[in-house]
Scaffold this active site. Structure first.
Site, PDB file in Angstrom:
ATOM      1  N   ASN A 118      -5.876   2.589 -12.883  1.00 20.11           N
ATOM      2  CA  ASN A 118      -4.971   1.523 -12.077  1.00 20.11           C
ATOM      3  C   ASN A 118      -3.327   1.854 -12.501  1.00 20.11           C
ATOM      4  O   ASN A 118      -2.811   3.088 -13.882  1.00 20.11           O
ATOM      5  CB  ASN A 118      -4.536   0.560 -13.209  1.00 20.11           C
ATOM      6  CG  ASN A 118      -4.349  -0.719 -12.991  1.00 20.11           C
ATOM      7  OD1 ASN A 118      -3.616  -0.750 -11.641  1.00 20.11           O
ATOM      8  ND2 ASN A 118      -2.983  -1.631 -13.725  1.00 20.11           N
ATOM      9  N   HIS A 158       0.033   0.974 -13.021  1.00 15.54           N
ATOM     10  CA  HIS A 158       1.667  -0.087 -13.579  1.00 15.54           C
ATOM     11  C   HIS A 158       3.164   0.275 -13.604  1.00 15.54           C
ATOM     12  O   HIS A 158       3.468   0.644 -14.304  1.00 15.54           O
ATOM     13  CB  HIS A 158       1.208  -0.301 -14.895  1.00 15.54           C
ATOM     14  CG  HIS A 158       1.327  -2.178 -15.377  1.00 15.54           C
ATOM     15  ND1 HIS A 158       0.920  -3.387 -14.959  1.00 15.54           N
ATOM     16  CD2 HIS A 158       2.684  -2.435 -15.941  1.00 15.54           C
ATOM     17  CE1 HIS A 158       1.707  -4.284 -15.083  1.00 15.54           C
ATOM     18  NE2 HIS A 158       2.993  -3.965 -15.837  1.00 15.54           N
ATOM     19  N   MET A 171      -3.735  -6.847  -7.420  1.00 20.74           N
ATOM     20  CA  MET A 171      -2.803  -7.929  -7.685  1.00 20.74           C
ATOM     21  C   MET A 171      -3.996  -9.239  -8.506  1.00 20.74           C
ATOM     22  O   MET A 171      -3.401  -9.683  -8.695  1.00 20.74           O
ATOM     23  CB  MET A 171      -2.501  -8.386  -7.038  1.00 20.74           C
ATOM     24  CG  MET A 171      -1.139  -7.664  -6.252  1.00 20.74           C
ATOM     25  SD  MET A 171      -0.032  -6.630  -7.873  1.00 20.74           S
ATOM     26  CE  MET A 171       1.410  -6.091  -7.164  1.00 20.74           C
ATOM     27  N   ARG A 172      -5.412  -8.729  -8.694  1.00 18.51           N
ATOM     28  CA  ARG A 172      -6.524  -9.310  -9.714  1.00 18.51           C
ATOM     29  C   ARG A 172      -6.526  -8.698 -11.188  1.00 18.51           C
ATOM     30  O   ARG A 172      -6.478  -7.512 -10.770  1.00 18.51           O
ATOM     31  CB  ARG A 172      -7.319 -10.002  -8.551  1.00 18.51           C
ATOM     32  CG  ARG A 172      -6.822 -10.424  -7.930  1.00 18.51           C
ATOM     33  CD  ARG A 172      -7.730 -10.877  -6.658  1.00 18.51           C
ATOM     34  NE  ARG A 172      -7.280 -11.567  -5.853  1.00 18.51           N
ATOM     35  CZ  ARG A 172      -6.025 -13.019  -5.602  1.00 18.51           C
ATOM     36  NH1 ARG A 172      -6.510 -13.514  -6.434  1.00 18.51           N
ATOM     37  NH2 ARG A 172      -5.968 -13.414  -3.949  1.00 18.51           N
ATOM     38  N   GLY A 184       0.541  -1.612   0.453  1.00 18.87           N
ATOM     39  CA  GLY A 184       0.145  -0.197  -0.420  1.00 18.87           C
ATOM     40  C   GLY A 184       0.647   1.118  -0.355  1.00 18.87           C
ATOM     41  O   GLY A 184       0.671   2.232   0.132  1.00 18.87           O
ATOM     42  N   SER A 185       2.144   1.237  -0.656  1.00 15.69           N
ATOM     43  CA  SER A 185       3.011   3.111  -0.779  1.00 15.69           C
ATOM     44  C   SER A 185       2.309   3.346  -1.209  1.00 15.69           C
ATOM     45  O   SER A 185       2.205   4.808  -1.286  1.00 15.69           O
ATOM     46  CB  SER A 185       4.173   2.718  -0.829  1.00 15.69           C
ATOM     47  OG  SER A 185       4.676   2.142  -2.057  1.00 15.69           O
ATOM     48  N   ASN A 186       1.013   2.833  -2.671  1.00 18.76           N
ATOM     49  CA  ASN A 186       1.118   4.241  -3.483  1.00 18.76           C
ATOM     50  C   ASN A 186      -0.493   4.488  -2.553  1.00 18.76           C
ATOM     51  O   ASN A 186      -0.778   5.775  -2.951  1.00 18.76           O
ATOM     52  CB  ASN A 186       1.083   3.243  -5.119  1.00 18.76           C
ATOM     53  CG  ASN A 186       1.381   2.965  -6.092  1.00 18.76           C
ATOM     54  OD1 ASN A 186       2.017   3.904  -6.853  1.00 18.76           O
ATOM     55  ND2 ASN A 186       2.277   2.106  -6.166  1.00 18.76           N
TER      56      ASN A 186
END
Ligand code: GAR
Length: 208
Positions: free
Chosen positions: A115, A117, A98-99, A20-22
């Protein structure tokens, strides 16, 4: 002035699977009033995600939808979808989710889901993008923030930032160099969305 600020304020919700750093970068940018938004919730598929601690510290409600507690991917997706519908924010932010998001959800929130990436898309989609970049021998890598569509990491691109790939890099050192810019690009993209400055024109995102 205050009235205008109120009118502009958007509700966002973050979906994350891990560290969860983002997510933290988004929390910090909202707290610093760099993004005109409130974070209405964190949704996570992983009850052990460190993102949960970050949400608690910031007094953000958490909804855990534990992937492994469901009998199938379809049943999990239905639970996720109904949680997302109940929240119904202006924007969903996938920050280390991650899904793959199912098509029904993607269609329901078309233009309202972004998102981050860790690659310069369209190269190196899916998992372990940084390792894919190293194995391929590219000289530049980076991160991309994009709208989510039905393709894998293939939706219209909002922002990208590149970094050099050094001969000495491994997956971890490259990931760290990219992550630094993820923490800048993701809040920036959310800010542009919340300020209603993003226009999707086919494959392109125009920043007004
Ligand atoms: C980030 O590097 C993000 O770009 C990546 O996972 C990491 C999550 O870190 N996402 C993907 O690979 C999605 N396919 P964080 O949990 O510390 O934000």
């Amino acid at each position: 002035m205050i009235k205008n600020e109120k009118l502009m304020t958007k509700r966002i919700a973050v979906i994350a699977s891990g560290r969860g750093s983002n997510f933290q970068a988004v929390i910090n940018a909202i707290a610093a009033r760099k993004i005109p938004a409130v974070c209405a919730a964190l949704i996570t598929d992983n009850p052990k995600a460190y993102a949960i601690e970050r949400a608690k510290k910031a007094h953000i409600p958490v909804r855990v939808i534990d992937y492994h507690s469901f009998p199938s991917r379809e049943v999990y997706e239905r639970a996720l979808f109904s949680a997302m519908q109940r929240l119904d924010p202006d924007l969903f932010v996938l920050a280390g989710y991650m899904r793959i998001v199912g098509n029904e959800i993607v269609r329901a929130f078309n233009g309202r889901m972004i998102n981050i990436h860790p690659a310069l898309l369209p190269s190196f989609t899916g998992l372990h993008a940084q390792q894919q970049a190293i194995v391929h021998g590219v000289k530049v890598a980076g991160c991309t923030v994009h709208f989510v569509d039905e393709s894998l990491d293939g939706g219209p691109i909002i922002l990208q930032h590149c970094v050099p790939v050094l001969d000495s890099d491994d997956e971890d050192t490259l990931a760290e160099r990219i992550l630094h810019y993820e923490h800048i690009c993701l809040p920036e993209a959310i800010r542009l969305f919340c300020e209603e400055r993003l226009v999707i024109d086919g494959r392109k995102v125009i920043v007004r």
